[in-house]
Structure formats: C-alpha cells, structure tokens
Design an enzyme around this catalytic site. Structure first.
Site, PDB file in Angstrom:
ATOM      1  N   ASP A  15       1.066  -1.349  -0.222  1.00 59.27           N
ATOM      2  CA  ASP A  15       0.267  -0.013  -0.007  1.00 59.27           C
ATOM      3  C   ASP A  15       1.509   1.340   0.185  1.00 59.27           C
ATOM      4  O   ASP A  15       1.348   1.285   1.361  1.00 59.27           O
ATOM      5  CB  ASP A  15      -1.294   0.177   1.472  1.00 59.27           C
ATOM      6  N   LEU A  16       0.720   1.511  -0.616  1.00 61.19           N
ATOM      7  CA  LEU A  16       1.767   2.978  -1.163  1.00 61.19           C
ATOM      8  C   LEU A  16       1.221   4.776   0.005  1.00 61.19           C
ATOM      9  O   LEU A  16       0.291   3.958   0.391  1.00 61.19           O
ATOM     10  CB  LEU A  16       1.359   3.847  -2.983  1.00 61.19           C
ATOM     11  N   TYR A  66      -1.629  10.185  -3.805  1.00 61.08           N
ATOM     12  CA  TYR A  66      -1.593  11.714  -4.979  1.00 61.08           C
ATOM     13  C   TYR A  66      -1.116  12.293  -4.274  1.00 61.08           C
ATOM     14  O   TYR A  66      -0.695  13.243  -5.189  1.00 61.08           O
ATOM     15  CB  TYR A  66      -3.894  11.663  -4.745  1.00 61.08           C
ATOM     16  N   ARG A 111       0.302  15.383   8.415  1.00 66.10           N
ATOM     17  CA  ARG A 111      -0.196  14.724   9.183  1.00 66.10           C
ATOM     18  C   ARG A 111      -0.012  14.952  10.120  1.00 66.10           C
ATOM     19  O   ARG A 111      -0.261  14.928  11.423  1.00 66.10           O
ATOM     20  CB  ARG A 111       0.101  13.114   9.135  1.00 66.10           C
ATOM     21  N   ASP A 121      -3.903   1.926  -4.896  1.00 66.45           N
ATOM     22  CA  ASP A 121      -2.877   2.022  -4.790  1.00 66.45           C
ATOM     23  C   ASP A 121      -2.231   0.507  -3.859  1.00 66.45           C
ATOM     24  O   ASP A 121      -1.317   0.774  -2.917  1.00 66.45           O
ATOM     25  CB  ASP A 121      -2.033   3.254  -3.786  1.00 66.45           C
ATOM     26  N   GLU A 122      -2.671  -0.078  -3.916  1.00 66.59           N
ATOM     27  CA  GLU A 122      -2.876  -1.735  -3.273  1.00 66.59           C
ATOM     28  C   GLU A 122      -2.569  -2.652  -4.053  1.00 66.59           C
ATOM     29  O   GLU A 122      -3.062  -3.376  -5.447  1.00 66.59           O
ATOM     30  CB  GLU A 122      -3.682  -1.791  -2.470  1.00 66.59           C
TER      31      GLU A 122
END
Ligand code: DCP
Ligand code: MG
Ligand code: MG
Length: 492
Positions: free
Chosen positions: A54-55, A59, A91, A146-147
């Site tokens: 998972d990136l 985006y 974040r 993305d996975e």
C-alpha cells in the site's frame, strides 16, 4: 468521498475494502484467454507467502513527484470540499484523510492544497507500479489504485531450496507483536522470513524505479497481509506470524475493520446484535446462515477468525472502463447532456489508448435522497452500434463518435428520468463494457499480454453480462455479489 471522474468498477471496491468479495467474481477475468490467469502458487494455504503493498499518501506522493517543492510543505489533495489524502508533513499537523478543507485549514493554516479531481496521473503511476511488480512475479492482484497483493510462494521456495542448511534466517522490518525480530522466530518461520526479504527488495525496487515509498505486509493470506501492512507507517513493513493471528483479529475495533465486511454487511450483522469481531467469531453459524446463506456465512465466520484461502487472482486487463462525476444538484437536461459529453470525451480518449472496442454503453445516475446519500444508483445500458464503436479505438473520428455516444446516452437517460417532472441528480457515471480486442489473438493493443506494457493503461474491473437492460443500484461496498434483475450480475 466519491471520487469524481473516477472508475467506479475498481475504485469503489477498493475504498470500501470489499476485496474479498471480488475473488469469486473473477469469471470475466478468467474468461480472458490467458493461461496465466489461472496460475496459482499451488501451495496449501498455510504455506503461502502473500505480500500486500500500500503506497504512502498516494495522491500526495504523485503530486510531490511532479513538483518536488511540495515535498517539505504540508500538502493536502482536494476533491470538492474534502482532503482525500495529505502527505505525512500535514499529518504531523493533525490533518487526516477525508477531513473537510475547512477543518484541515483550521488545523494547519499553512496547508498547501492541490486539486486531485483529474485522476490521470494517479492512474498512470498506479499501473506502472503493478507493471513493475508483475515483472518480478506474475501473481499480482490489484486492489484499487495504490494496493497490490502478490503471491511470492514460488519465489520463496526457490530461495529456500538455494539456502544452505547452516543459514541463519532473519526478518527484515517489523514482526507483528514482537519487540525485536529474533533469530529463533525466523528459523521457525523460514518462508515468512525470506518473504520479508523479498518484500524489502521489492520496496527498494519501487523506490528506485518509480520514486515511491509504501508499506508492505507479509503473511500467509491476503486478509492477513492486508491487515498487517499498515501496522507501521509510512514506508515500513511488517510480518505477521501465524501465532499472532488471534492478536491482530482481536485488535480490530469493529466489524468494518475486517476486509470483506462492507457497509451493508456490517449493518446486517449489527441488526443481528453483533458489535465487534469477537461477536462474529462466536455467533452461531446456523443463525448466520439463515441471514446470509451457508457459503457467505462460512466465509464471514472465517474472515472474522483470520482465515482466508482465497487465491491471489492476477488482475489482467479491465473488463470495463468508466468515468463519473458527482455534484450537489443537477436538474436540467442541458446540464446532463453537457456532463455526459465531458465524461464521454475523456472516456473515449482512454478507450482509444486501450485499443479495444466497447460493445456496450451504460449510464448510471444517482438521484438526490436526503436519507440515503451514497446509494440509490440506477443504470440502463444498450449495445453500441458497430459503426459508432469502431471509431473509438481509432481515435473517435474527430468527435463524431462522442456526439453519437452522447445521443445514445441521452436515450438511456430519458428511460430513467422523466424530464417533464422536476428531478435532482447528484451523480452521473458513463461506462464502456464488453470490451473486444481488435486482433487480440496476435497480442495487439488491448490484449492482456500487452496490457501492462502500455504507457497509460486503463482500469476498472466491473463485470456484467452484455445482454441485460435494467441494472439497479448496488451498495458500493457490500460483501455479497449483488444479484440484479436476471441475468445481470454487477460487481462493484
Ligand atoms: N482515496 C480517495 N477517496 C477515498 C479514499 C482514498 O480518493 N475515500 C484516494 C486518495 C489516496 C488513495 O486513494 O491517496 C489511496 O488511499 P489510501 O487509503 O491508501 O490512502 P493514502 O495512500 O493516501 O495514505 P496512506 O499512507 O495512509 O496509505
Ligand atoms: Mg495508501
Ligand atoms: Mg490504499
């Protein structure tokens, strides 16, 4: 968040985490004439080594690659009024995925916003990643943008055979619920230990070739690999040992956390009195079967226990391409026609790049409903006349094809919406399906063998029968295959 301009076929499956649903629904992919689709690792389920990638802040990473000045600033990707994702700098300031722009700006006034409604770059990089993984091992299954899952059992077995008996095994990265990855554990689990090294090498390759970072999970099934991959973020990897399966299942905060339990399924489980994963583990199977039927009940029970034997099903070329937009209110035929034209123009361009000819056009609308904001989609579909369809792979004939397709779509629209009365739509989706390769036997553009070598391949994997006329709404993330008016089955 609905992804405007998105491919619902695949994306809705992804965002709503019902990947497990898609596994038995692969017949359309399997019907594509490529023997590789039927390949599996051949190992018994407990001996498999499955990776999930998972990136990180996908985006946002793409935007940072396009403009490196964005790397060190708090960055949010905006679709309508929502931050669909943000980089890890943002974040750190308390901005979260799917926060409203207003709240995000309050948390972090210096937040830089980039519009993320055009998915072209994200889609391109997404396919480059899958293509890269396929170059290492053919058993790669995409799960949205993305996975990716990867069954590396064969690779690991080869390495194991080449490993001298004196070798001391070790883990790369974290091991779930173990403070330090000690060598004793690694020699108890040589396959997973080697899998962790393969995962690290693949993450290096992803970074080296594409400049992207991401997380990986290493486990014996797709379910467990997906659950463990986000244990340490960003840019880290975690292995799950079989003795810790109970711990990870017990750590889930609710039924929706179980990959495969979508919104609708969770509601039905809650109506039966279940709240947590433990409740589902202990619920009498007979009673579960009364609600869901035997096979689905057993599947749900297994998932809750962390058991998932589903194979990594190589994704192959998409079975349909679609594009959509959502809005607050659309209430005139003119607006509808303009929106359909806009969507069909970009879709026709993507179909041209794909090289196949679509045989069917589907139009979906969502009417405003104060009570059920995300559901209530209705669809109609019709065959695309050959003289129109054949212009598409060759470039659309200077817009002629789009004009003809708009006329076709408007006919479908009028079948669904009575324009003599007031209407209020909140979404329009157009979809090309029943894609037929031109010269596919020779491995031409659009065939599965060339799919991952195109510079800008398409996406979307919904499946339905071409003969049908009436499709109805399908909750985006439900566990079950939705049976629509026979003989159509539509999988989101
Ligand atoms: N996305 C979206 N709408 C959603 C969920 C996701 O448009 N409701 C898009 C934006 C994300 C991408 O999908 O960048 C991948 O989703 P992830 O949940 O994997 O989130 P990120 O990759 O952004 O962040 P993380 O680092 O937490 O994986
Ligand atoms: Mg991600
Ligand atoms: Mg993701």
């Amino acid at each position: 968040m609905d992804n405007s301009g998105d491919d619902t076929g695949e994306d809705e499956t992804e965002w709503n985490n019902s990947y497990v649903d898609s596994v038995p629904l692969r017949p359309a992919a399997a019907s594509v004439s490529d023997a590789s689709l039927n390949r599996t690792s051949g190992a018994t389920p407990g001996e498999r080594v499955i990776l999930h990638f998972d990136l990180d802040c996908f985006y946002a990473q793409v935007e940072m690659l396009r403009n490196p000045a964005l790397r060190d600033v708090p960055l949010g990707i905006q679709q309508k009024y929502i931050i669909v994702t943000c980089n890890y700098v943002a974040r750190g300031h308390g901005v979260t995925k799917l926060m409203s722009v207003t709240d995000a700006k309050q948390k972090c006034p210096q937040l830089v916003l980039v519009k993320g409604e055009d998915l072209t770059h994200y889609r391109d990089i997404s396919y480059k990643l899958t293509e890269l993984l396929v170059s290492f091992c053919p058993l790669v299954e995409r799960l949205g943008f993305d996975e990716n899952f990867m069954d590396i059992t064969k690779m690991v077995e080869r390495r194991l055979a080449e490993t001298p008996a004196s070798n001391r095994f070790s883990f790369k990265g974290h091991v779930y619920n173990h403070i330090s990855a000690d060598a004793t554990k690694a020699s108890d689990h040589p396959r997973l230990a080697l899998g962790s090294h393969v995962a690290a090498e693949l993450r290096d390759a992803i970074h080296g070739k594409l400049g992207l970072t991401g997380c990986a999970g290493i486990a014996t099934s797709k379910l467990l690999a997906k659950l463990v991959s986000g244990a340490f973020k960003p840019n880290q990897q975690t292995t799950l040992l079989p003795e810790n399966v109970g711990d990870i299942m017990g750590s889930l905060s609710g039924l929706r956390q179980v990959p495969g339990v979508g919104h609708q399924t969770a509601k039905r489980l809650q109506a039966l009195g279940m709240v947590g994963v433990k409740d589902l583990q202990l619920f009498p199977l007979n009673d579960l079967a009364k609600e869901f039927g035997g096979p689905a009940a057993r599947r749900l029970r297994s998932l809750a226990l962390g058991v998932d034997d589903s194979p990594v099903a190589p994704t192959g070329a998409p079975q349909s391409l679609s594009d959509e937009d959502s809005f607050k209110k659309m209430s005139t035929t003119r607006e509808v026609s303009e929106k359909i034209q806009e969507l069909l123009s970009s879709l026709t361009e993507r179909m041209h790049k794909d090289g196949r000819q679509p045989q069917t056009l589907r139009l979906t609308v969502r009417r405003y409903s104060a009570t059920n904001k995300w559901f209530g989609r209705e669809s109609r579909q019709c065959p695309i006349p050959n003289h129109v369809g054949q212009k598409i792979p060759s470039g659309g004939g200077d817009g002629v094809a789009v004009r003809q397709l708009v006329a076709l779509a408007m006919k479908l629209f009028h079948k669904m919406v009575d324009c003599s009365a007031a209407f209020h739509l909140t979404l329009i989706n157009v979809c090309f399906s029943n894609l037929q390769a031109r010269g596919a036997a020779a491995g031409g553009r659009g065939s599965i063998t060339s799919f991952f070598t195109q510079s800008s391949p398409p996406k979307g994997t919904d499946i339905f029968s071409p003969q049908s006329q009436v499709l109805q709404k399908s909750p985006a993330d439900d566990f079950m295959l939705i049976e629509i008016s026979s003989p159509v089955t539509l999988c989101y």
